[in-house]
Design a protein around this motif. Structure first.
Motif, mmCIF file in Angstrom:
data_model
loop_
_atom_site.group_PDB
_atom_site.id
_atom_site.type_symbol
_atom_site.label_atom_id
_atom_site.label_comp_id
_atom_site.label_asym_id
_atom_site.label_seq_id
_atom_site.Cartn_x
_atom_site.Cartn_y
_atom_site.Cartn_z
ATOM 1 N N GLN A 137 0.818 -1.219 0.000
ATOM 2 C CA GLN A 137 0.000 0.000 0.000
ATOM 3 C C GLN A 137 0.850 1.267 0.000
ATOM 4 O OE1 GLN A 137 -3.187 -0.359 -0.494
ATOM 5 N NE2 GLN A 137 -2.948 -2.602 -0.335
ATOM 6 N N ASP A 138 2.188 1.134 0.052
ATOM 7 C CA ASP A 138 3.061 2.311 0.058
ATOM 8 C C ASP A 138 3.178 2.907 -1.340
ATOM 9 O OD1 ASP A 138 3.449 1.923 2.716
ATOM 10 O OD2 ASP A 138 5.462 1.064 2.540
ATOM 11 N N PRO A 139 3.337 4.236 -1.447
ATOM 12 C CA PRO A 139 3.523 4.859 -2.763
ATOM 13 C C PRO A 139 4.804 4.363 -3.433
ATOM 14 C CG PRO A 139 3.039 6.511 -1.081
ATOM 15 C CD PRO A 139 3.295 5.230 -0.357
ATOM 16 N N THR A 140 4.784 4.263 -4.756
ATOM 17 C CA THR A 140 5.955 3.737 -5.469
ATOM 18 C C THR A 140 7.184 4.632 -5.296
ATOM 19 O OG1 THR A 140 5.215 4.857 -7.485
ATOM 20 C CG2 THR A 140 4.558 2.567 -7.204
ATOM 21 N N ARG A 141 6.979 5.948 -5.026
ATOM 22 C CA ARG A 141 8.127 6.853 -4.869
ATOM 23 C C ARG A 141 8.948 6.530 -3.617
ATOM 24 N NH1 ARG A 141 6.474 10.155 -0.865
ATOM 25 N NH2 ARG A 141 4.233 10.546 -0.697
ATOM 26 N N THR A 142 8.379 5.774 -2.666
ATOM 27 C CA THR A 142 9.100 5.461 -1.433
ATOM 28 C C THR A 142 10.055 4.285 -1.593
ATOM 29 O OG1 THR A 142 7.351 3.961 -0.639
ATOM 30 C CG2 THR A 142 7.155 6.306 -0.067
ATOM 31 N N PHE A 143 10.034 3.625 -2.760
ATOM 32 C CA PHE A 143 10.868 2.439 -2.960
ATOM 33 C C PHE A 143 12.189 2.813 -3.621
ATOM 34 C CE2 PHE A 143 6.535 0.681 -2.893
ATOM 35 C CZ PHE A 143 6.684 -0.295 -1.924
ATOM 36 N N SER A 144 13.244 2.079 -3.265
ATOM 37 C CA SER A 144 14.560 2.277 -3.882
ATOM 38 C C SER A 144 14.563 1.666 -5.281
ATOM 39 C CB SER A 144 15.641 1.618 -3.030
ATOM 40 O OG SER A 144 15.455 0.204 -3.006
ATOM 41 N N GLY A 145 15.686 1.877 -6.015
ATOM 42 C CA GLY A 145 15.791 1.376 -7.387
ATOM 43 C C GLY A 145 15.572 -0.114 -7.502
ATOM 44 N N GLY A 146 16.159 -0.883 -6.568
ATOM 45 C CA GLY A 146 16.016 -2.335 -6.623
ATOM 46 C C GLY A 146 14.576 -2.785 -6.435
ATOM 47 N N TRP A 147 13.864 -2.130 -5.522
ATOM 48 C CA TRP A 147 12.463 -2.486 -5.284
ATOM 49 C C TRP A 147 11.577 -2.030 -6.440
ATOM 50 C CZ3 TRP A 147 10.650 -5.723 -1.696
ATOM 51 C CH2 TRP A 147 11.513 -6.071 -0.652
ATOM 52 N N ARG A 148 11.926 -0.918 -7.080
ATOM 53 C CA ARG A 148 11.139 -0.475 -8.244
ATOM 54 C C ARG A 148 11.323 -1.453 -9.412
ATOM 55 N NH1 ARG A 148 11.841 6.128 -8.628
ATOM 56 N NH2 ARG A 148 11.290 6.579 -6.455
ATOM 57 N N MET A 149 12.530 -2.036 -9.504
ATOM 58 C CA MET A 149 12.758 -3.039 -10.537
ATOM 59 C C MET A 149 11.876 -4.262 -10.264
ATOM 60 S SD MET A 149 14.538 -3.356 -13.264
ATOM 61 C CE MET A 149 14.395 -4.677 -14.455
ATOM 62 N N ARG A 150 11.719 -4.616 -9.000
ATOM 63 C CA ARG A 150 10.829 -5.729 -8.657
ATOM 64 C C ARG A 150 9.382 -5.401 -9.028
ATOM 65 N NH1 ARG A 150 12.395 -8.682 -3.106
ATOM 66 N NH2 ARG A 150 14.593 -8.183 -2.995
ATOM 67 N N LEU A 151 9.010 -4.139 -8.810
ATOM 68 C CA LEU A 151 7.657 -3.718 -9.191
ATOM 69 C C LEU A 151 7.450 -3.876 -10.697
ATOM 70 C CD1 LEU A 151 6.694 -0.493 -7.173
ATOM 71 C CD2 LEU A 151 5.398 -2.624 -7.342
ATOM 72 N N ALA A 152 8.463 -3.493 -11.479
ATOM 73 C CA ALA A 152 8.372 -3.634 -12.938
ATOM 74 C C ALA A 152 8.195 -5.106 -13.311
ATOM 75 C CB ALA A 152 9.623 -3.064 -13.601
ATOM 76 N N LEU A 153 8.908 -5.981 -12.610
ATOM 77 C CA LEU A 153 8.788 -7.411 -12.868
ATOM 78 C C LEU A 153 7.398 -7.921 -12.466
ATOM 79 C CD1 LEU A 153 10.140 -10.036 -13.737
ATOM 80 C CD2 LEU A 153 11.089 -10.245 -11.440
ATOM 81 N N ALA A 154 6.902 -7.450 -11.314
ATOM 82 C CA ALA A 154 5.569 -7.857 -10.854
ATOM 83 C C ALA A 154 4.498 -7.419 -11.848
ATOM 84 C CB ALA A 154 5.287 -7.250 -9.475
ATOM 85 N N ARG A 155 4.648 -6.222 -12.405
ATOM 86 C CA ARG A 155 3.679 -5.712 -13.387
ATOM 87 C C ARG A 155 3.646 -6.600 -14.633
ATOM 88 N NH1 ARG A 155 2.723 0.178 -13.361
ATOM 89 N NH2 ARG A 155 3.452 0.297 -15.500
#
Length: 743
Positions: free
Chosen positions: A353-371
């Motif tokens: 439920q956290d905003p995507t801006r609060t995640f570091s680069g590595g976690w944003r890459m995981r988000l891209a993979l999850a998408r």
């Protein structure tokens, strides 16, 4: 005339028919001195257009017969007009080519700006061609022609790498994967076969006249040396710059998402642009229907006469198509499936439920993979997916992909990951693609070596035989007694198949210099704690001892503090409490996870080494870089042009120049190809100093490390088993927590 064309070409676009008839009619009525030339050019142009538009079942003779018939009709109708002016015609010094005239359409209508047929003659004649239809026809013809040559197109670097910064994710997704209501992809073949592909980037040829074949439902591992062009091929596929059928959806996981205030779970749901668009369309139609129902229906008065409410029927029909498409993509199961994928990649229910801006680069890459996993494209393209993942997430991803229902093409150098995921291996080398079906990476590696050795034996045997024949021919060609035998051997030589010389065995050797012995303690951490914010420790009460013979691997989830422990060891961070001691003569070599940031990308590798470690000749630097696989002119190119793996090798070459006693490595395997990873593993095993590494690569951890330390929940503790035992524990914990696979 339209009827004659339709009779021969029943499936032709009416716009092309109108254009062809209009073009011929206009040319036949021209009264300019060049009327005969214009009419001949028009006949040639229309012939080319109709041949191009004709299906394979219609022969060229049928089309040329049709043209003859049309020309005969036009001559009967307008021939006298042209002959009346023929006396004024002059013989031209050279033939006029209409395609070369400014503002006049070429044969295919592709050259120049607009098409001004009115200006062709000397007298103003009203054109019978609708210019908007004409332009539309030319665009369709150009698209058809482009599609025909697309198989043999050469890709330029700018075309593949440069992206439209203004184009949003939604726009790009819909452009690559057009949504077609009322048309289901079910029943259509989703196999992909692309023939005769040539790929070139930056003047370097990547693929030449090769074939890419992807059978639906198979999982392909694309492997090859660093810099061979694997990522370039994935980008070409992801942008449909090759002829992938439009009913096959494609998604490429290449870079991290941009951060904003969107919650992580919603960001994953929004990734399925079709679903997002269909839900919005469903709301819009429902509102319009509600408004229609609330209004008095003027048709009611005449309903007995059988007049339907056309607008309501159209909206009802469209809503049914939207519902059918939502059912096809299983929209109702979207949210639990997205949450499950995020959980598997390490996102807790709170973090989702956290905003995507609060995640570091590595976690944003995981988000891209999850998408990407959530979207379930027919062709999923993954470029080094394990680079930004920890061992628990890689374990989840490999388990998830093993049951993935569609086609996967993944670039990876993680041998263990490919062994678990890939059903087939595609080896990119020597400007071609070789296929190894029905096997994992280890079986591919063994088969590849056997193929190479067999090809080498065949080539050497044939070269020896050729030499034997040629020696006899040279010796007895002009000997009368032996001439017939010489001629026989010449024929044998000519009939021998031409074999290509097998490529040299690719090998890389990393070597770290020997170091002098130091008396212990080398590095010790005693009861060390660290926090950026008081009361919120990252790690606490850490006890760690590193010796010159240590081979320690630190594993654990991303964000648990593994890199923090390394930075404490090398002195980049100071502990909040506890004591860190080290030998005063100790030299530590640190390989950072983002090592590229330390390189001057506008400089060559040789120049960078000379600047950072002066005192040697350029030849010595080139030799040193060559030992790490930076050979030939590669060391003289700007490092911005090197692949990620080549930059990693430069960083390791620089690291060895520091002559370290202890190597502290943060994700050292990222971007390295398999041969380079094997070379690095061998070099680390043979290194006379100590090694402490944070790594997600199971193969490297198994080959190098004798001890594992698990960093999790603020603690760093010794793990009693090996990396396989650690992975087994992760799977058991995931099953106990209910993180299961949903497709």
């Amino acid at each position: 005339m339209e009827a004659e064309i339709t009779a021969v070409l029943p499936s032709i676009d009416p716009i092309i028919t109108d254009y062809s008839v209009g073009f011929l009619t206009h040319a036949s009525t021209s009264t300019s001195p060049e009327a005969d030339i214009e009419f001949a050019e028009a006949i040639s142009a229309v012939t080319s257009i109709l041949l191009d538009a004709a299906p394979p079942s219609v022969s060229e003779a049928s089309v040329t017969g049709l043209i003859d018939k049309l020309v005969a009709q036009l001559n009967a109708a307008h021939g006298e007009n042209r002959r009346a002016f023929s006396g004024r015609a002059k013989k031209l010094d050279q033939t006029i080519h209409m395609a070369s005239q400014k503002n006049i359409s070429s044969t295919m209508g592709l050259v120049g700006g607009g098409v001004d047929i009115d200006a062709v003659g000397t007298r103003k004649v009203e054109s019978k061609v609708d210019k908007k239809k004409l332009e539309k026809a030319e665009r369709k013809i150009k698209a058809k022609q482009d599609k025909k040559v697309m198989k043999n197109v050469t890709y330029e670097a700018s075309k593949l790498i440069a992206t439209d910064e203004q184009q949003s994710y939604d726009d790009f997704y819909m452009a690559v994967n057009p949504l077609q209501l009322g048309q289901s992809s079910q029943g259509k073949s989703k196999d992909i076969k692309i023939d005769n592909v040539d790929v070139q980037i930056g003047g370097k040829r990547i693929l030449s006249d090769t074939t890419l074949t992807l059978a639906y439902g198979r999982r392909y591992g694309l492997v090859g040396q660093n810099g061979i062009g694997k990522s370039t091929l994935l980008r070409a596929l992801s942008r449909r710059e090759v002829a992938v059928p439009t009913h096959i959806t494609i998604l490429h996981v290449e870079q991290e998402i941009m951060g904003d205030d969107t919650p992580a779970l919603q960001a994953v749901l929004d990734a399925d642009v079709w679903r997002k668009h269909l839900l919005a369309e469903q709301d819009r139609i429902s509102k319009e229907l509600k408004i229609l129902e609330s209004k008095p229906d003027p048709i009611t008065i005449t309903a007995s006469q059988g007049f339907p409410n056309q607008e309501r029927d159209e909206l009802d029909s469209l809503l049914s198509e939207v519902h059918a498409k939502l059912a096809e993509i299983e929209s109702d199961k979207a949210e639990p499936r997205a949450a499950s994928i995020l959980a598997g990649l390490g996102f807790s229910a709170e973090r989702q439920q956290d905003p995507t801006r609060t995640f570091s680069g590595g976690w944003r890459m995981r988000l891209a993979l999850a998408r990407a996993l959530f979207c379930k494209p027919d062709l999923l393209l993954l470029d080094e997916p394990s680079n930004m993942l920890d061992v628990p997430s890689i374990t989840f991803l490999s388990e998830y992909l093993q049951d993935y229902p569609s086609t996967i093409l993944v670039v990876s150098h993680d041998r263990a990951f490919l062994n678990e995921v890939a059903t087939d291996i595609i080896h990119q080398h020597s400007e071609r693609l070789d296929y190894y079906k029905g096997g994992n990476f280890d079986s591919f590696y063994a088969t590849k070596e056997e193929r190479r050795k067999t090809a080498k034996r065949e080539y050497e045997n044939q070269m020896a035989y050729r030499k034997h024949l040629q020696t006899f021919i040279d010796k007895f060609r002009y000997n009368a007694a032996k001439s017939s035998e010489a001629q026989s051997r010449i024929k044998k030589l000519e009939k021998l198949p031409v074999l290509e010389a097998p490529e040299d065995e690719y090998s890389v050797v990393f070597k770290f210099p020997d170091v002098e012995k130091l008396s212990p303690p080398i590095i010790q951490m005693q009861n060390v704690s660290f926090s950026y914010t008081p009361g919120k420790p990252i790690v606490e009460k850490v006890d760690l001892d590193v010796q010159l013979d240590s081979r320690i691997g630190i594993v654990g989830p991303n964000g648990a503090g593994k890199t923090t422990v390394l930075k404490l060891l090398i002195g980049q961070l100071s502990p909040s409490s506890g004591l860190i001691t080290q030998n005063p003569r100790l030299r530590i070599g640190f390989f950072a996870q983002h090592h590229v940031d330390a390189l001057d990308l506008n400089s060559s590798a040789v120049a960078f080494c000379a600047k950072m470690f002066p005192g040697r000749t350029d030849e010595e630097y080139r030799r040193h870089l060559g030992a790490f696989g930076i050979t030939g002119t590669t060391g003289l190119q700007k490092m911005a042009l090197l692949s990620g793996g080549q930059k990693s090798r430069v960083a390791f070459a620089c690291l060895s120049l520091t002559n370290p006693h202890i190597l502290v490595l943060d994700e050292p395997s990222n971007h390295l190809d398999v041969e380079a990873m094997d070379a690095l593993s061998n070099a680390l095993r043979n290194f006379h100093g100590g090694v402490l590494m944070v790594s997600h690569d199971v193969t490297m951890l198994a080959n190098v490390c004798t001890h594992l330390w698990v960093c999790d929940n603020g603690s760093v503790e010794s793990f009693p088993g090996d990396i396989k035992a650690y992975k087994k524990r992760i799977i058991e914990q995931a099953n106990a927590a209910g993180v299961v696979k949903h497709h």
